[in-house]
Design a protein around this motif. Sequence first.
Motif, PDB file in Angstrom:
ATOM      1  N   ASP A  23     -52.955  19.819 -52.509  1.00 30.94           N
ATOM      2  CA  ASP A  23     -53.189  19.355 -51.145  1.00 30.94           C
ATOM      3  C   ASP A  23     -54.624  19.699 -50.762  1.00 30.94           C
ATOM      4  N   ASP A  38     -51.775  15.353 -47.013  1.00 31.70           N
ATOM      5  CA  ASP A  38     -50.726  15.405 -48.032  1.00 31.70           C
ATOM      6  C   ASP A  38     -50.922  14.314 -49.085  1.00 31.70           C
ATOM      7  N   SER A  39     -49.966  14.201 -49.994  1.00 31.13           N
ATOM      8  CA  SER A  39     -50.075  13.267 -51.118  1.00 31.13           C
ATOM      9  C   SER A  39     -50.091  11.812 -50.671  1.00 31.13           C
TER      10      SER A  39
END
Length: 268
Positions: A23, A38-39
């Motif tokens: 992250d 985030d992803s």
Amino acid sequence: MELVKITDLPFYTEGPVVDKQGDFYCTTLNGGLVLKVDSRNKPVEWARCACPNGQFILPDGDHLICDSELGAVLRFNAEGTLLRNEIEGFCADERIFTPNDLVVDSQGNLYFTDSVRHTGKVFFIGIGGEQKVLIADLDYPNGLVLSHDERYLYVAESYRNRIIKLKLKMPGLGKGSYEVFADLPVHVSGDQHKNLPDGLALSKNGELLVAHYGMQAVQMLSAKGVLEVSVESGMPLTSNLCFLTEDSLLVTGGYGEPGPGGLFKIYF
């Protein structure tokens, strides 16, 4: 190289770092926020302080963050809770004005810049609490990074449009005076505000990556300080950068200050 936009944000961004989970985080200066991305590339509020700037993640997951308004370096835990001020107001009996960026060596010693015109400094705080002015009388020291063997400290001196290099005899102790590692390209307009090197990062092979604030570019210098490549950053104001992987960079900055801002990735 490929440039990919991650997201637009209301505020100009700084302080890019990536944690062990992959992250990544950035700061927003006048926005007063530290963001976690985030992803799915969705930014969320992770922490708040007055004017967060440069950021560094320690091995235990704590974050050290320069607060340019408070004249302080703050410590947050991995969940974004403020733990304490590592330093505030003064260091080595010298006033701290605008702490900008920071780096911590493998032993836990801290180096940070105080971004002031003509009389800017690089400060050192050792693991035993000792405090030093490592370099003085710089014209707006900005980003900084240690060589992989921690024998050299590189500092962007913004208003002289150059990178300086200090050989370290030991942590916090320079071996002689610093040298000019590289004079950077000058904007064709002649306006010095179109230059101003900012954040720095070091590749695994020892190339120095420079976020060249007013040049709208990320520039790569060889281990000998020779310009190898310049890449458009996608933002008129290019503030900082960090490696996400060995072949990708996270780039911060924006379209004005205090905003709007954005985040980009550069793939090699």
